[in-house]
Design a protein around this motif. Structure first.
Motif, PDB file in Angstrom:
ATOM      1  N   THR A 370       0.838  -1.198   0.000  1.00  0.00           N
ATOM      2  CA  THR A 370       0.000   0.000   0.000  1.00  0.00           C
ATOM      3  C   THR A 370       0.876   1.252   0.000  1.00  0.00           C
ATOM      4  O   THR A 370       2.098   1.184   0.129  1.00  0.00           O
ATOM      5  CB  THR A 370      -0.911   0.021   1.243  1.00  0.00           C
ATOM      6  OG1 THR A 370      -0.091   0.058   2.422  1.00  0.00           O
ATOM      7  CG2 THR A 370      -1.809  -1.218   1.283  1.00  0.00           C
ATOM      8  N   GLU A 371       0.210   2.405  -0.118  1.00  0.00           N
ATOM      9  CA  GLU A 371       0.937   3.671  -0.067  1.00  0.00           C
ATOM     10  C   GLU A 371       1.654   3.819   1.268  1.00  0.00           C
ATOM     11  O   GLU A 371       2.795   4.290   1.337  1.00  0.00           O
ATOM     12  CB  GLU A 371      -0.050   4.829  -0.264  1.00  0.00           C
ATOM     13  CG  GLU A 371       0.592   6.202  -0.364  1.00  0.00           C
ATOM     14  CD  GLU A 371       1.288   6.447  -1.688  1.00  0.00           C
ATOM     15  OE1 GLU A 371       2.189   7.307  -1.720  1.00  0.00           O
ATOM     16  OE2 GLU A 371       0.938   5.778  -2.672  1.00  0.00           O
ATOM     17  N   ALA A 372       0.994   3.401   2.337  1.00  0.00           N
ATOM     18  CA  ALA A 372       1.608   3.494   3.663  1.00  0.00           C
ATOM     19  C   ALA A 372       2.810   2.566   3.780  1.00  0.00           C
ATOM     20  O   ALA A 372       3.883   2.966   4.257  1.00  0.00           O
ATOM     21  CB  ALA A 372       0.578   3.155   4.743  1.00  0.00           C
ATOM     22  N   SER A 373       2.652   1.310   3.355  1.00  0.00           N
ATOM     23  CA  SER A 373       3.766   0.360   3.490  1.00  0.00           C
ATOM     24  C   SER A 373       4.956   0.788   2.641  1.00  0.00           C
ATOM     25  O   SER A 373       6.111   0.604   3.042  1.00  0.00           O
ATOM     26  CB  SER A 373       3.311  -1.055   3.089  1.00  0.00           C
ATOM     27  OG  SER A 373       3.059  -1.151   1.695  1.00  0.00           O
ATOM     28  N   ALA A 374       4.690   1.388   1.473  1.00  0.00           N
ATOM     29  CA  ALA A 374       5.778   1.850   0.605  1.00  0.00           C
ATOM     30  C   ALA A 374       6.605   2.929   1.299  1.00  0.00           C
ATOM     31  O   ALA A 374       7.816   3.041   1.069  1.00  0.00           O
ATOM     32  CB  ALA A 374       5.214   2.375  -0.707  1.00  0.00           C
ATOM     33  N   LYS A 375       5.963   3.733   2.140  1.00  0.00           N
ATOM     34  CA  LYS A 375       6.691   4.763   2.887  1.00  0.00           C
ATOM     35  C   LYS A 375       7.419   4.166   4.087  1.00  0.00           C
ATOM     36  O   LYS A 375       8.592   4.434   4.323  1.00  0.00           O
ATOM     37  CB  LYS A 375       5.723   5.864   3.331  1.00  0.00           C
ATOM     38  CG  LYS A 375       5.315   6.820   2.202  1.00  0.00           C
ATOM     39  CD  LYS A 375       4.400   7.898   2.729  1.00  0.00           C
ATOM     40  CE  LYS A 375       4.278   9.073   1.744  1.00  0.00           C
ATOM     41  NZ  LYS A 375       3.829   8.692   0.415  1.00  0.00           N
ATOM     42  N   PHE A 376       6.718   3.342   4.877  1.00  0.00           N
ATOM     43  CA  PHE A 376       7.324   2.776   6.074  1.00  0.00           C
ATOM     44  C   PHE A 376       8.558   1.932   5.751  1.00  0.00           C
ATOM     45  O   PHE A 376       9.554   1.972   6.484  1.00  0.00           O
ATOM     46  CB  PHE A 376       6.309   1.916   6.838  1.00  0.00           C
ATOM     47  CG  PHE A 376       5.384   2.695   7.720  1.00  0.00           C
ATOM     48  CD1 PHE A 376       5.877   3.483   8.750  1.00  0.00           C
ATOM     49  CD2 PHE A 376       4.011   2.634   7.536  1.00  0.00           C
ATOM     50  CE1 PHE A 376       5.020   4.204   9.575  1.00  0.00           C
ATOM     51  CE2 PHE A 376       3.141   3.345   8.362  1.00  0.00           C
ATOM     52  CZ  PHE A 376       3.653   4.129   9.381  1.00  0.00           C
ATOM     53  N   GLU A 377       8.493   1.165   4.671  1.00  0.00           N
ATOM     54  CA  GLU A 377       9.578   0.232   4.389  1.00  0.00           C
ATOM     55  C   GLU A 377      10.892   0.943   4.051  1.00  0.00           C
ATOM     56  O   GLU A 377      11.960   0.348   4.117  1.00  0.00           O
ATOM     57  CB  GLU A 377       9.189  -0.720   3.261  1.00  0.00           C
ATOM     58  CG  GLU A 377       9.036  -0.072   1.907  1.00  0.00           C
ATOM     59  CD  GLU A 377       8.522  -1.039   0.851  1.00  0.00           C
ATOM     60  OE1 GLU A 377       8.885  -0.862  -0.320  1.00  0.00           O
ATOM     61  OE2 GLU A 377       7.764  -1.972   1.179  1.00  0.00           O
ATOM     62  N   LYS A 378      10.812   2.231   3.704  1.00  0.00           N
ATOM     63  CA  LYS A 378      12.029   2.981   3.384  1.00  0.00           C
ATOM     64  C   LYS A 378      12.678   3.577   4.638  1.00  0.00           C
ATOM     65  O   LYS A 378      13.784   4.101   4.569  1.00  0.00           O
ATOM     66  CB  LYS A 378      11.715   4.080   2.367  1.00  0.00           C
ATOM     67  CG  LYS A 378      11.360   3.529   0.989  1.00  0.00           C
ATOM     68  CD  LYS A 378      11.005   4.632   0.024  1.00  0.00           C
ATOM     69  CE  LYS A 378      10.769   4.086  -1.376  1.00  0.00           C
ATOM     70  NZ  LYS A 378       9.632   3.158  -1.432  1.00  0.00           N
ATOM     71  N   GLY A 379      11.971   3.520   5.772  1.00  0.00           N
ATOM     72  CA  GLY A 379      12.528   4.038   7.014  1.00  0.00           C
ATOM     73  C   GLY A 379      12.209   5.499   7.226  1.00  0.00           C
ATOM     74  O   GLY A 379      12.866   6.372   6.668  1.00  0.00           O
TER      75      GLY A 379
END
Length: 419
Positions: A370-379
């Motif tokens: 998701t859009e959220a996971s794409a952001k979180f996974e980058k730190g």
């Protein structure tokens, strides 16, 4: 990352044209993929006022309209729409105009009557029901049906793109994994300020509060693993009023490629775009026991996510749970009963920092990036959670969408030190 230049100008004014802006930002380290202008496919379409309307003598469903388009004598336009009345302000595609989808409008005859163009619906202008929630879906776009347009004092002859705000310039950036700070309007504004040597104007959210109750008496939060959830911040809003967002917010969301839904959901998406901090809002009545625990899933636990799918969770996956079980997959997606509904009266804003590799693994195994996971996974920066939730609450008060309860729950396990 899609950046609205209108939104950017709130933080740092840049008057360079799109090509120059793209070149300058790319050379300074923020690679631009493409630029586009909203509504570029629309030409020769203006605001018109219906000054006279009568039945078509050779049709039982058509109307002949005399329309003032700001060029002296009214033009005659034939329409089959049934929602048009004398005095209405409407979009008019004049002779030799273009609309999205490579549609060309020319003067012609309908059942023997001359039609010098066409009255348009918002769909014919390339827009959706979510862009104009106050307007009739099947019919001509009545401009003054939207309260924000009604207050603009539109007049015949105004260019339709400028009149309805479909004229933003949107820049798409390729954000590399080492620059998660640029996954936000503020992050890119900081880069633009440095690129052009201009001051960056940031805003500190101000929340009045005063809503009924006190947050620590209404909600309890615990996090079991500091490494998987370094920070968890929450605030509560009561007496929530679900309604469409104002036009300025819908415009900015649309330019960023996000579909407007309602004021509360739009606020969480708006803050995510502005600050780069994903947020979620829980309907408080579905947080059983008023207790939230951030923990690993238990063997065989299941959750029905917001997309309607039942998912079996693994022990390595981080979840947000209440006293009965998981209500969200941390950093990925909420559960079916964790959203906002028409009867929602109290919400809990969640602004948290989750471990990037953990979120990436979970999203991949569940097949639901998701859009959220794409952001979180980058730190992301855990120090951003509090400003983001404050901004969300400030917007709630600005939009009159509810009453913010006093108190903040903010669990911060450690402050990251720059290397």
């Amino acid at each position: 990352m899609l950046l609205s230049r209108k939104w950017l100008n709130e933080f740092v004014p840049v008057d360079a044209d799109d090509r120059t802006f793209a070149e300058d930002m790319t050379l300074s380290g923020s690679k631009v993929e493409v630029t586009e202008v909203e509504g570029a496919e629309i030409s020769n379409v203006v605001v018109g006022r219906v000054v006279e309307i009568k039945r078509h003598e050779n049709s039982d469903h058509m109307w002949i309209c005399q329309v003032d388009i700001g060029e002296g004598a009214p033009v005659q336009i034939v329409t089959g729409a049934q929602n048009v009345s004398q005095g209405d302000l409407v979009p008019v595609a004049k002779h030799n105009s273009t609309l999205p989808g490579d549609i060309h409008i020319k003067k012609g005859k309908l059942r023997g009557e001359v039609s010098d163009g066409m009255l348009c619906s918002y769909k014919e202008l390339g827009m959706t029901d979510n862009d104009w929630p106050y307007s009739i879906v099947d019919g001509i776009f009545l401009l003054e049906s939207d309260p924000d347009l009604k207050s603009k004092n539109l007049k015949p002859g105004d260019d339709i793109r400028t009149a309805i705000g479909l004229d933003d310039h949107v820049v798409e950036f390729e954000i590399t994994p080492n620059r998660p700070d640029c996954l936000s309007v503020i992050g890119l504004a900081r880069e633009a300020a440095v690129t052009y040597g201009k001051p960056l104007t940031l805003h500190d959210p101000v929340v009045k509060g005063g809503g009924p109750g006190n947050l620590p008496d209404l909600l309890d939060v615990e996090t079991s693993d500091p490494d998987l959830c370094p920070r968890y911040t929450a605030r509560m809003v009561r007496n929530v009023k679900i309604a469409p967002s104002p036009k300025w917010m819908r415009d900015r969301l649309r330019a960023a490629g996000v579909r407007p839904i309602n004021n509360i959901v739009d606020i969480t998406n708006y803050v995510m775009l502005e600050y780069g901090q994903p947020m979620h809002c829980f309907d408080y009545k579905y947080v059983n026991g008023g207790h939230i625990t951030v923990r690993n899933a238990k063997p065989g636990e299941e959750i029905e996510t917001l997309d309607g799918a039942n998912r079996t969770l693994g022990e390595e996956m981080l979840v947000i749970a209440d006293e009965k079980g998981p209500i969200a997959v941390a950093g990925v997606m909420g559960g079916e009963f964790s959203g906002v509904y028409d009867d929602t009266t109290t919400i809990v804003f969640e602004s948290a920092m989750f471990n990037g590799p953990s979120v990436r693994t979970t999203a991949k195994k569940l097949g639901m990036r998701t859009e959220a996971s794409a952001k979180f996974e980058k730190g992301l920066d855990p120090m951003n959670t509090l400003p983001a939730v404050q901004r969300a609450c400030e917007l709630v008060e600005l939009l009159g969408a509810g009453e913010v309860v006093d108190g903040v729950i903010d669990i911060l396990h450690y402050v990251p030190q720059p290397r």
